[in-house]
Design an enzyme around this catalytic site. Sequence first.
Site, PDB file in Angstrom:
ATOM      1  N   GLN A  38       0.735  -1.264   0.081  1.00 31.21           N
ATOM      2  CA  GLN A  38      -0.010   0.057   0.029  1.00 31.21           C
ATOM      3  C   GLN A  38       0.802   1.379   0.147  1.00 31.21           C
ATOM      4  O   GLN A  38       0.312   2.275  -0.099  1.00 31.21           O
ATOM      5  CB  GLN A  38      -1.015  -0.079   1.435  1.00 31.21           C
ATOM      6  CG  GLN A  38      -1.859  -0.836   1.092  1.00 31.21           C
ATOM      7  CD  GLN A  38      -2.899  -0.933   2.393  1.00 31.21           C
ATOM      8  OE1 GLN A  38      -2.575  -0.366   3.580  1.00 31.21           O
ATOM      9  NE2 GLN A  38      -4.029  -1.853   2.274  1.00 31.21           N
ATOM     10  N   HIS A  57      -1.308   0.301   5.508  1.00 30.27           N
ATOM     11  CA  HIS A  57      -2.091   1.368   6.421  1.00 30.27           C
ATOM     12  C   HIS A  57      -1.170   2.763   6.603  1.00 30.27           C
ATOM     13  O   HIS A  57      -0.747   2.951   7.694  1.00 30.27           O
ATOM     14  CB  HIS A  57      -2.462   0.848   7.514  1.00 30.27           C
ATOM     15  CG  HIS A  57      -3.615  -0.191   7.600  1.00 30.27           C
ATOM     16  ND1 HIS A  57      -4.300  -0.568   8.636  1.00 30.27           N
ATOM     17  CD2 HIS A  57      -4.169  -0.637   6.427  1.00 30.27           C
ATOM     18  CE1 HIS A  57      -5.218  -1.400   8.126  1.00 30.27           C
ATOM     19  NE2 HIS A  57      -4.976  -1.542   6.874  1.00 30.27           N
ATOM     20  N   GLU A  71     -15.793   3.962   8.545  1.00 29.64           N
ATOM     21  CA  GLU A  71     -16.713   4.950   8.929  1.00 29.64           C
ATOM     22  C   GLU A  71     -16.389   6.324   8.520  1.00 29.64           C
ATOM     23  O   GLU A  71     -15.026   6.699   8.467  1.00 29.64           O
ATOM     24  CB  GLU A  71     -16.397   4.668  10.358  1.00 29.64           C
ATOM     25  CG  GLU A  71     -15.076   4.533  11.114  1.00 29.64           C
ATOM     26  CD  GLU A  71     -15.346   4.267  12.711  1.00 29.64           C
ATOM     27  OE1 GLU A  71     -14.611   5.141  13.120  1.00 29.64           O
ATOM     28  OE2 GLU A  71     -15.763   3.327  13.124  1.00 29.64           O
ATOM     29  N   TYR A 110     -11.414   8.510  18.753  1.00 33.09           N
ATOM     30  CA  TYR A 110     -12.203   7.830  17.816  1.00 33.09           C
ATOM     31  C   TYR A 110     -12.403   6.222  17.929  1.00 33.09           C
ATOM     32  O   TYR A 110     -13.102   5.349  17.129  1.00 33.09           O
ATOM     33  CB  TYR A 110     -11.892   8.087  16.309  1.00 33.09           C
ATOM     34  CG  TYR A 110     -12.366   9.776  16.134  1.00 33.09           C
ATOM     35  CD1 TYR A 110     -13.749   9.997  15.786  1.00 33.09           C
ATOM     36  CD2 TYR A 110     -11.649  10.754  16.587  1.00 33.09           C
ATOM     37  CE1 TYR A 110     -14.220  11.188  15.896  1.00 33.09           C
ATOM     38  CE2 TYR A 110     -11.855  11.955  16.655  1.00 33.09           C
ATOM     39  CZ  TYR A 110     -13.375  12.305  16.299  1.00 33.09           C
ATOM     40  OH  TYR A 110     -13.754  13.585  16.685  1.00 33.09           O
ATOM     41  N   TYR A 152     -10.938  -9.688   9.745  1.00 31.92           N
ATOM     42  CA  TYR A 152     -10.868 -10.309   8.268  1.00 31.92           C
ATOM     43  C   TYR A 152     -11.108 -11.862   8.476  1.00 31.92           C
ATOM     44  O   TYR A 152     -11.642 -12.392   7.511  1.00 31.92           O
ATOM     45  CB  TYR A 152      -9.545 -10.133   7.584  1.00 31.92           C
ATOM     46  CG  TYR A 152      -9.263  -8.538   7.412  1.00 31.92           C
ATOM     47  CD1 TYR A 152     -10.279  -7.961   6.192  1.00 31.92           C
ATOM     48  CD2 TYR A 152      -8.538  -7.715   7.713  1.00 31.92           C
ATOM     49  CE1 TYR A 152     -10.461  -6.721   5.812  1.00 31.92           C
ATOM     50  CE2 TYR A 152      -8.425  -6.452   7.440  1.00 31.92           C
ATOM     51  CZ  TYR A 152      -9.361  -5.876   6.425  1.00 31.92           C
ATOM     52  OH  TYR A 152      -9.353  -4.530   6.027  1.00 31.92           O
TER      53      TYR A 152
HETATM   54 CA   LIG Z   1     -14.044   4.592  15.281  1.00 33.79          CA
END
Ligand SMILES: [Ca+2]
Length: 399
Positions: free
Chosen positions: A104, A170, A266, A276, A287
Amino acid sequence: MKMTVLFAAAVLVTQQGGVDPRPPNAKDQKPAFEAQTRAPEHKTNVVFDVVTAVEGIEKPWGLTFLPSGKMLVTEKAGRLRVVAKDGTLSPPVSGLPAVDARNQGGLLDVVLHPQFASNQLIYWSFSEPHDGGMTNTAVARGTFVDGAEPRVENVQVIYHQAPSMASTMHYGSRLVWNRDGTLFVTQGERSITPGRMQAQQMDSLLGKIVRINEDGSIPKDNPFVGKDGVRPEIWSFGHRNIQSATLNPSTGELWEVEHGTRGGDEINIARKGKDYGWPTIAYGIEYQGGPITGGITQKEGMEQPVYYWDPVIAPSGMLFYTGDLFPAWKGSLFVGGLVTTNLVRLDVKDDRIVGEERLLKDVQPKPERIRDVRQGPDGAIYVLTDNDKGRILKLVPKP
Ligand SMILES: [Ca+2]
């Protein structure tokens, strides 16, 4: 038998609601408030053409518009290119530091300094390589010099996510200018378990949105400045992997969409100093199946997402539409879907999502994963497709 299956599917869709006919991964989870997921479908029936503005861009990731009418586009492998008005691509812009393009990683977002017209500064994010395969998200800036062989000069890497990790996943990352001239950098937690476990750990920059000054220094009014054991760059924390972010033009707040696991993408409004929740609370499942951490979706002191998707869209790119070309879409929030290979349009009211629509479902050839979405100076919507021969698609009203 076939009739029964069809009937069962129809009942399921009715029960679940929303635009996505697929069942949720986490069947027993309940949203924290009404329409936090599967908002009602709202078809705007806008008739538009999809024009291929540019093609042959290898895995494009980020896109921005120069005052000259040209565009800058990043290619994940590490190349920044200038796109002329007729769609021709320049040679790679020289002077950029090396990236680690495994998995990534690569050259990611690109933005202009708010005063680009006078200082020619551009900023970009990338995965920074270190010895032994260690990497981290980083942000650099440089003076852009256009021409037959475009280049950047006076390059400075102004931000390094720490710690570096032995992961190629990520990285985030989007760069968003706040109205006060500071820069938000959205990041990821590097996916591997030791990274994930740092998303709420305050001496680490993994799983955080950071806020820095234009030169990389720390704004004095950041929420944790002067707190022992807390990185002063941190703006908000408990994030998983944020590849979509933009300011809401009507409130000036930072909106972001982060990748969940199976069923936990989200939308959040990233507010100063807030938690968060990742990985303590999350929607969806792991997964490989099974609950995430303790399998809980709510906890006091942790923010609820404005909206979530189960199953996921795999979000990248984000835009609040403010142009005049599509009056029916004014104020709509657009998010690119990598997995769903479409463009998600959302109706926003009082910081909640009240309707959803899926666009670009029929763009050929399939699949066209959507990596970025931007509004052009002409009011058209520009979409980057994540392919080896990626395209910039331009949405314009049908004449
Ligand atoms: Ca969250």
